[in-house]
Design a protein around this motif. Structure first.
Motif, PDB file in Angstrom:
ATOM      1  N   ARG A   8       0.870  -1.192   0.000  1.00  0.00           N
ATOM      2  CA  ARG A   8       0.000   0.000   0.000  1.00  0.00           C
ATOM      3  C   ARG A   8       0.898   1.229   0.000  1.00  0.00           C
ATOM      4  N   VAL A   9       0.755   2.073  -1.020  1.00  0.00           N
ATOM      5  CA  VAL A   9       1.631   3.245  -1.097  1.00  0.00           C
ATOM      6  C   VAL A   9       0.815   4.530  -1.151  1.00  0.00           C
ATOM      7  N   LEU A  10       1.439   5.550  -0.623  1.00  0.00           N
ATOM      8  CA  LEU A  10       0.874   6.893  -0.765  1.00  0.00           C
ATOM      9  C   LEU A  10       1.827   7.648  -1.680  1.00  0.00           C
ATOM     10  N   LEU A  11       1.330   8.029  -2.827  1.00  0.00           N
ATOM     11  CA  LEU A  11       2.155   8.718  -3.815  1.00  0.00           C
ATOM     12  C   LEU A  11       1.907  10.214  -3.726  1.00  0.00           C
ATOM     13  N   LYS A  12       2.972  10.972  -3.541  1.00  0.00           N
ATOM     14  CA  LYS A  12       2.839  12.435  -3.532  1.00  0.00           C
ATOM     15  C   LYS A  12       3.246  12.981  -4.896  1.00  0.00           C
ATOM     16  N   LEU A  13       2.295  13.592  -5.576  1.00  0.00           N
ATOM     17  CA  LEU A  13       2.571  14.220  -6.870  1.00  0.00           C
ATOM     18  C   LEU A  13       2.491  15.723  -6.698  1.00  0.00           C
ATOM     19  N   ILE A  41       0.489   0.209 -11.632  1.00  0.00           N
ATOM     20  CA  ILE A  41       0.773  -0.227 -10.260  1.00  0.00           C
ATOM     21  C   ILE A  41      -0.488  -0.811  -9.649  1.00  0.00           C
ATOM     22  N   SER A  42      -1.593  -0.108  -9.874  1.00  0.00           N
ATOM     23  CA  SER A  42      -2.865  -0.561  -9.326  1.00  0.00           C
ATOM     24  C   SER A  42      -3.247  -1.919  -9.932  1.00  0.00           C
ATOM     25  N   ASP A  43      -2.969  -2.091 -11.230  1.00  0.00           N
ATOM     26  CA  ASP A  43      -3.274  -3.366 -11.896  1.00  0.00           C
ATOM     27  C   ASP A  43      -2.451  -4.522 -11.320  1.00  0.00           C
ATOM     28  N   GLU A  44      -1.331  -4.195 -10.687  1.00  0.00           N
ATOM     29  CA  GLU A  44      -0.493  -5.227 -10.053  1.00  0.00           C
ATOM     30  C   GLU A  44      -1.033  -5.612  -8.676  1.00  0.00           C
ATOM     31  N   GLY A  45      -2.140  -4.982  -8.280  1.00  0.00           N
ATOM     32  CA  GLY A  45      -2.748  -5.319  -6.989  1.00  0.00           C
ATOM     33  C   GLY A  45      -2.233  -4.465  -5.836  1.00  0.00           C
ATOM     34  N   ILE A  46      -1.443  -3.434  -6.167  1.00  0.00           N
ATOM     35  CA  ILE A  46      -0.940  -2.557  -5.107  1.00  0.00           C
ATOM     36  C   ILE A  46      -1.980  -1.475  -4.822  1.00  0.00           C
ATOM     37  N   GLU A  47      -2.217  -1.233  -3.540  1.00  0.00           N
ATOM     38  CA  GLU A  47      -3.197  -0.208  -3.174  1.00  0.00           C
ATOM     39  C   GLU A  47      -2.528   1.161  -3.256  1.00  0.00           C
ATOM     40  N   VAL A  48      -3.175   2.066  -3.987  1.00  0.00           N
ATOM     41  CA  VAL A  48      -2.549   3.367  -4.255  1.00  0.00           C
ATOM     42  C   VAL A  48      -3.417   4.526  -3.773  1.00  0.00           C
ATOM     43  N   GLY A  49      -2.830   5.322  -2.896  1.00  0.00           N
ATOM     44  CA  GLY A  49      -3.430   6.601  -2.524  1.00  0.00           C
ATOM     45  C   GLY A  49      -2.545   7.695  -3.110  1.00  0.00           C
ATOM     46  N   ILE A  50      -3.150   8.804  -3.510  1.00  0.00           N
ATOM     47  CA  ILE A  50      -2.374   9.904  -4.106  1.00  0.00           C
ATOM     48  C   ILE A  50      -2.720  11.206  -3.392  1.00  0.00           C
ATOM     49  N   VAL A  51      -1.694  11.947  -3.023  1.00  0.00           N
ATOM     50  CA  VAL A  51      -1.919  13.337  -2.606  1.00  0.00           C
ATOM     51  C   VAL A  51      -1.333  14.199  -3.698  1.00  0.00           C
ATOM     52  N   GLU A 127      -9.580   0.465  -5.570  1.00  0.00           N
ATOM     53  CA  GLU A 127      -9.788   1.771  -6.203  1.00  0.00           C
ATOM     54  C   GLU A 127      -8.655   2.715  -5.799  1.00  0.00           C
ATOM     55  N   ILE A 128      -8.255   3.563  -6.747  1.00  0.00           N
ATOM     56  CA  ILE A 128      -7.226   4.561  -6.433  1.00  0.00           C
ATOM     57  C   ILE A 128      -7.909   5.721  -5.718  1.00  0.00           C
ATOM     58  N   VAL A 129      -7.346   6.130  -4.590  1.00  0.00           N
ATOM     59  CA  VAL A 129      -7.947   7.244  -3.847  1.00  0.00           C
ATOM     60  C   VAL A 129      -7.058   8.481  -3.995  1.00  0.00           C
ATOM     61  N   ILE A 130      -7.648   9.542  -4.532  1.00  0.00           N
ATOM     62  CA  ILE A 130      -6.915  10.806  -4.691  1.00  0.00           C
ATOM     63  C   ILE A 130      -7.363  11.733  -3.560  1.00  0.00           C
ATOM     64  N   PHE A 131      -6.421  12.067  -2.695  1.00  0.00           N
ATOM     65  CA  PHE A 131      -6.738  12.928  -1.558  1.00  0.00           C
ATOM     66  C   PHE A 131      -6.532  14.377  -1.984  1.00  0.00           C
TER      67      PHE A 131
END
Ligand code: UDP
Length: 238
Positions: A8-13, A41-51, A127-131
């Protein structure tokens, strides 16, 4: 199946990541390319949150330096991040990728309010969550919001996507002898005053043992490579 180091990653863009070569705003082609990379990344089953940041549209600090009230300017900056979040969601949707925008400032007509447990449910469903809207508070940055959300959702790491390939001891653009770190401690980042994230964000990660991976977003598949444990970018930990 590939084993990934982080599930599970939190990606900061930063907002600038959506801007491309322009000096302002959102470049749809760049945004689409970014979304495609994240979808992988999401298709690989990794949970992705984005700020996502807002600096491509409005920065509170810059506006307050020009005389605007700081809190007022910061609220405008937070609204800018919502525009970026909606642009990203659109890019995900065009690729058939499910995503949610959750805002720290309620605006129910355009996106969901940020509710931690609901965010965790969306992530668990893939689901990808965009914060959006940062932390919802003026005087903070989206780096600090990213550190906060990473801790809140129990991410395995905070990935900071930048235009450089890691953390250097000096600015690699100005100094060709700048040395890149493979790993570095939070303490050293803070003591040396390295411009990775602001000090509040770094300290929050330090207090909560949240690893920070700093990498170049422009290299195709850099995020996936870092997730597989390849030495991409710089990792900050205790
Ligand atoms: N901002 C804020 N509180 C937060 C996050 C962001 O007030 O929790 C405001 C602040 O004015 C900031 C702007 O939103 O300048 C855009 O965020 P940031 O500068 O972090 O964006 P980035 O540099 O990542 O594009």
């Amino acid at each position: 199946m590939t084993e990934y180091r982080y599930q599970r990653v939190l990606l900061k863009l930063s907002g600038e990541a959506l801007m491309g070569e322009s000096s302002y705003g959102i470049d749809p082609v760049v945004t689409e390319r970014l979304a495609r990379q994240i979808k992988k990344i999401s298709d690989e089953g990794i949970e992705v949150g984005i700020v996502v940041g807002g600096g491509n549209i409005f920065r509170g600090l810059a506006a307050s330096a020009d005389g605007m009230d700081r809190a007022q300017a910061d609220y405008m900056g937070m609204l800018a991040t919502v525009m970026n979040a909606l642009a990203l969601q659109d890019a995900f949707e065009q690729q058939g990728c499910a995503s949610r925008v959750m805002s720290a400032i309620q605006m129910n007509e355009v996106c969901e309010p940020y509710i931690r447990r609901r965010a965790m449910n969306h992530l668990a469903k893939g689901e990808i969550v965009i914060f959006a809207a940062g932390s919802g508070n003026p005087f903070f940055t989206t780096d600090t919001a990213a550190a906060l959300r990473a801790c809140e959702i129990g991410a395995d790491c905070l990935m900071k996507a930048t235009k450089v390939d890691g953390i250097y001891d000096s600015d690699p653009v100005r100094n060709e002898d700048a040395i890149r770190f493979d790993t570095i401690s939070y303490h050293e980042v803070l003591v040396r005053g390295l411009q990775v994230m602001d000090a509040t964000a770094t300290a929050l990660c330090q207090d909560n043992n949240m690893p920070i991976v700093v990498l170049n977003i422009e290299g195709e598949d850099n995020i996936l490579r870092a997730l597989s444990g390849e030495p991409v970018g710089t990792v900050v930990f205790q």
